[in-house]
Design a protein around this motif. Structure first.
Motif, mmCIF file in Angstrom:
data_model
loop_
_atom_site.group_PDB
_atom_site.id
_atom_site.type_symbol
_atom_site.label_atom_id
_atom_site.label_comp_id
_atom_site.label_asym_id
_atom_site.label_seq_id
_atom_site.Cartn_x
_atom_site.Cartn_y
_atom_site.Cartn_z
ATOM 1 N N LEU A 57 0.846 -1.185 0.000
ATOM 2 C CA LEU A 57 0.000 0.000 0.000
ATOM 3 C C LEU A 57 0.884 1.238 0.000
ATOM 4 O O LEU A 57 1.750 1.398 0.861
ATOM 5 C CB LEU A 57 -0.912 0.013 1.226
ATOM 6 C CG LEU A 57 -1.819 1.224 1.375
ATOM 7 C CD1 LEU A 57 -2.829 1.283 0.238
ATOM 8 C CD2 LEU A 57 -2.534 1.191 2.703
ATOM 9 N N ALA A 58 0.658 2.095 -0.977
ATOM 10 C CA ALA A 58 1.405 3.352 -1.070
ATOM 11 C C ALA A 58 0.427 4.503 -0.891
ATOM 12 O O ALA A 58 -0.571 4.590 -1.606
ATOM 13 C CB ALA A 58 2.096 3.459 -2.420
ATOM 14 N N THR A 59 0.705 5.364 0.071
ATOM 15 C CA THR A 59 -0.111 6.553 0.283
ATOM 16 C C THR A 59 0.656 7.736 -0.275
ATOM 17 O O THR A 59 1.721 8.090 0.225
ATOM 18 C CB THR A 59 -0.400 6.766 1.780
ATOM 19 O OG1 THR A 59 -1.032 5.594 2.296
ATOM 20 C CG2 THR A 59 -1.306 7.963 1.992
ATOM 21 N N ALA A 60 0.110 8.321 -1.340
ATOM 22 C CA ALA A 60 0.757 9.451 -2.001
ATOM 23 C C ALA A 60 0.107 10.737 -1.514
ATOM 24 O O ALA A 60 -1.112 10.894 -1.583
ATOM 25 C CB ALA A 60 0.620 9.327 -3.512
ATOM 26 N N TYR A 61 0.927 11.639 -1.023
ATOM 27 C CA TYR A 61 0.450 12.949 -0.590
ATOM 28 C C TYR A 61 0.648 13.901 -1.756
ATOM 29 O O TYR A 61 1.770 14.079 -2.237
ATOM 30 C CB TYR A 61 1.213 13.398 0.661
ATOM 31 C CG TYR A 61 0.887 12.514 1.835
ATOM 32 C CD1 TYR A 61 -0.187 12.801 2.655
ATOM 33 C CD2 TYR A 61 1.615 11.362 2.088
ATOM 34 C CE1 TYR A 61 -0.520 11.972 3.713
ATOM 35 C CE2 TYR A 61 1.295 10.527 3.141
ATOM 36 C CZ TYR A 61 0.228 10.841 3.951
ATOM 37 O OH TYR A 61 -0.111 10.013 4.992
ATOM 38 N N VAL A 62 -0.452 14.465 -2.234
ATOM 39 C CA VAL A 62 -0.420 15.283 -3.445
ATOM 40 C C VAL A 62 -0.986 16.669 -3.164
ATOM 41 O O VAL A 62 -1.772 16.861 -2.231
ATOM 42 C CB VAL A 62 -1.212 14.619 -4.593
ATOM 43 C CG1 VAL A 62 -0.587 13.302 -4.991
ATOM 44 C CG2 VAL A 62 -2.664 14.420 -4.219
#
Length: 145
Positions: A57-62
């Motif tokens: 699981l990758a949580t990308a902060y954009v």
């Protein structure tokens, strides 16, 4: 062989994979590989990606450049999550392509909050009343040879 999450933060492997995924996402978004009117009209930055301990699981902060229209941009990224995952898998050589989650990057808000606190009257008053090293009998650095 399971990796343990240490209290001090993510492992070196998590950080390395997160950085690879961040670069891959940024490249896909920069090149305009995703055909979407919302994403096409915004420049989206990816300042950080965090990986789960199992790297699935990758949580990308954009954040859209300028901070405008955050909700529509994140919604567009969520709509195209499957395509983005395929593009990341193509660019990053991993056993499993991680699921992607997109979250609003709040570091700019946090920095603004800290800046506001540092500029508050209370902090300024404390800084002015704090004794300086020169006043405590320490030799002044300008008088040293």
């Amino acid at each position: 062989m399971a990796q343990k999450q240490t209290p001090s933060g993510p492992t070196q492997r998590q950080q390395r994979v997160a950085e690879l995924i961040r670069h891959a996402l940024a490249e896909v978004l920069q090149r305009g590989d995703i055909q979407d009117p919302v994403l096409g009209s915004h420049v989206v930055t990816v300042p950080e990606v965090r990986m789960s301990p199992d790297l699935k699981l990758a949580t990308a902060y954009v954040m859209p450049l300028g901070g405008q229209d955050e909700a529509p941009v994140i919604a567009a990224l969520e709509r195209h999550k499957k395509i983005l995952r395929q593009e990341v898998a193509r660019r990053v050589n991993l056993k499993f392509a991680p699921d992607l989650r997109f979250r609003r990057d709040e570091t700019f808000d946090e920095a603004a909050r800290i800046d506001q606190l540092l500029r508050s009257e209370k902090v300024q008053r404390d800084l002015e009343s704090a004794p300086r090293e020169d006043d405590e009998g320490e030799p002044d650095s300008s008088s040293r040879d």
